[in-house]
Design a protein around this motif. Sequence first.
Motif, mmCIF file in Angstrom:
data_model
loop_
_atom_site.group_PDB
_atom_site.id
_atom_site.type_symbol
_atom_site.label_atom_id
_atom_site.label_comp_id
_atom_site.label_asym_id
_atom_site.label_seq_id
_atom_site.Cartn_x
_atom_site.Cartn_y
_atom_site.Cartn_z
ATOM 1 N N UNK A 56 0.712 -1.227 -0.005
ATOM 2 C CA UNK A 56 0.170 0.014 -0.012
ATOM 3 C C UNK A 56 0.876 1.386 -0.002
ATOM 4 N N UNK A 57 0.239 2.236 -0.299
ATOM 5 C CA UNK A 57 0.979 3.647 -0.274
ATOM 6 C C UNK A 57 0.421 4.442 0.914
ATOM 7 N N UNK B 119 4.773 -0.544 2.821
ATOM 8 C CA UNK B 119 4.468 0.902 2.432
ATOM 9 C C UNK B 119 5.371 1.481 1.548
ATOM 10 N N UNK B 120 5.163 2.109 0.648
ATOM 11 C CA UNK B 120 5.838 2.796 -0.376
ATOM 12 C C UNK B 120 5.508 3.917 -1.168
ATOM 13 N N UNK B 121 6.268 4.390 -1.927
ATOM 14 C CA UNK B 121 5.709 5.325 -2.937
ATOM 15 C C UNK B 121 5.941 6.887 -2.406
ATOM 16 N N UNK B 122 5.890 6.940 -1.144
ATOM 17 C CA UNK B 122 5.814 8.206 -0.288
ATOM 18 C C UNK B 122 5.982 8.251 0.958
ATOM 19 N N UNK C 9 -8.945 21.946 1.565
ATOM 20 C CA UNK C 9 -9.884 21.024 1.637
ATOM 21 C C UNK C 9 -9.266 19.705 1.539
ATOM 22 N N UNK C 10 -8.261 19.609 0.509
ATOM 23 C CA UNK C 10 -7.442 18.524 0.245
ATOM 24 C C UNK C 10 -6.407 18.597 -0.337
ATOM 25 N N UNK C 11 -5.138 17.896 -0.178
ATOM 26 C CA UNK C 11 -3.817 18.009 -0.877
ATOM 27 C C UNK C 11 -4.131 17.588 -2.265
ATOM 28 N N UNK C 12 -3.390 18.159 -3.193
ATOM 29 C CA UNK C 12 -3.230 17.742 -4.631
ATOM 30 C C UNK C 12 -2.406 16.211 -4.463
ATOM 31 N N UNK C 13 -2.784 15.039 -5.072
ATOM 32 C CA UNK C 13 -2.016 14.037 -4.801
ATOM 33 C C UNK C 13 -2.032 13.375 -6.597
ATOM 34 N N UNK C 14 -1.027 12.683 -6.676
ATOM 35 C CA UNK C 14 -1.264 11.857 -7.993
ATOM 36 C C UNK C 14 -1.849 10.476 -7.760
ATOM 37 N N UNK D 66 0.623 10.410 -3.692
ATOM 38 C CA UNK D 66 1.792 11.021 -3.394
ATOM 39 C C UNK D 66 1.416 12.522 -3.458
ATOM 40 N N UNK D 67 1.612 13.357 -2.437
ATOM 41 C CA UNK D 67 1.187 14.783 -2.532
ATOM 42 C C UNK D 67 2.195 15.357 -3.683
ATOM 43 N N UNK D 68 1.559 16.227 -4.493
ATOM 44 C CA UNK D 68 2.083 16.910 -5.674
ATOM 45 C C UNK D 68 2.176 18.424 -5.223
#
Length: 450
Positions: free
Chosen positions: A211-212, A237-240, A432-437, A441-443
């Motif tokens: 999972x991320x 856990x990975x990718x961020x 309201x939310x963070x931009x993610x891909x 992962x937060x962008x």
Amino acid sequence: MPEVPEAPVLTALYGGTDRADAVTVAGRACSYEELLGAAGAVARRVSGMAAFAVEATASLETVAAVVGGLLAGVPVVPVAPDAGPAEREHVLKDSGAEVVAVDFAERADFGTEGAGDDGDAPALILYTSGTTGAPKGVLLSRKAVAADLDALAEAWQWTAEDTLVHGLPLFHVHGLVLGVLGALRTGSRLVHTGRPTPQAYAAAGGSLYFGVPTVWHRVVKDEAAARALTGARLLVSGSAPLPDPVFADLRALTGHEPVERYGMTETLITVSARAGGPRRPGAVGTVLPGIATRVAEAADGIGELQVQGPTLFDGYLGRPEATAASYTADGWFRTGDIAAIEADGTHRIVGRASTDLIKSGGYRIGAGEVENALLAHPAVREAAVVGAPDPDLGQRIVAYVVADGVSGQELTDFVAARLSVHKRPRAVRFLAELPRNAIGKPQKHLLPPV
């Protein structure tokens, strides 16, 4: 079953399990024999092509396409199904690949994997996120993929006795290389949940879960789903970076301390905690066999992480200058990530040099440390920290948070009470939310201006 090639990537497909549900994706199951038949039909269609693309949906068709490319020795270009028109056009034009439709019901016996290929030719062309310009095609060879999967199997004690569960996108290293090809190399049963919901993870009954951080954050918010994972063997856990509070909640609810690992599209996974070793919040473990790392131009104990080893890519497609620029003069790949390596070899990733190393008032501050401090506040659900230009400090720390019932000053004071005062945010923005891909992962380049 076809004859076993001399050095296939997907060793389990040849003489492995004959169970009818060896691979399940979004509720559809198949045996290895059925998968090889569908992949053989793809291989017949693409044989002789320079490369081909596939709409990388969460489906058996995507799995068959990638296996078919390996059978034919033709590199596969996975295309994100939600890619915008401009991104899609760029990937197809840059790679010269045409999208090949896959009918899983079609069957053919193609023969051995990568016939006539010594393993050096690319197996996959994966495109970068494009945060520093147009996405670049990363050439990954069969040898690099095999070396990485074997190293991870050793590190995670990953065997054919496992059932791997995840719901990650099939156009990234995490979901595709580790989450599909890894299962087909080790022989572990694969259950792809379609979407990585807590309920789907809980119902899957796996021994090994990928999972991320976004997935694990949602799992721990669903206590029943989290407790259903107590019977698993390993959570990865990975990718961020995994926030410290999520690590602690997983430990409390599942009884498992998650394994964190580090890698990039260009390097595959190079550093990981071990199934049988210590796991600490914020640490991604030690180097995998055959990998060497160093921290260059370190100050205050942190600097750019540089890597050598057999898992590295073979360059950016059609971009020799960009490829050359990604290496140092003495042959080390420049990750662009900022890290610290402790005395026992444990690696901690601070973040990207471009966005996560903040130089404020003469101090070098890792954004991740401040983010973890913010996430420790009970009102904060998400946090991203950046450095903004400041005439006095050089850069000032700015925090973007998703939170309720708390003021910016309270959060600033909360961080200052836990870290050095110079690491406190000088400004707090509420979103309201963070931009993610697509992998959560937060962008940070998409955050609104300060």
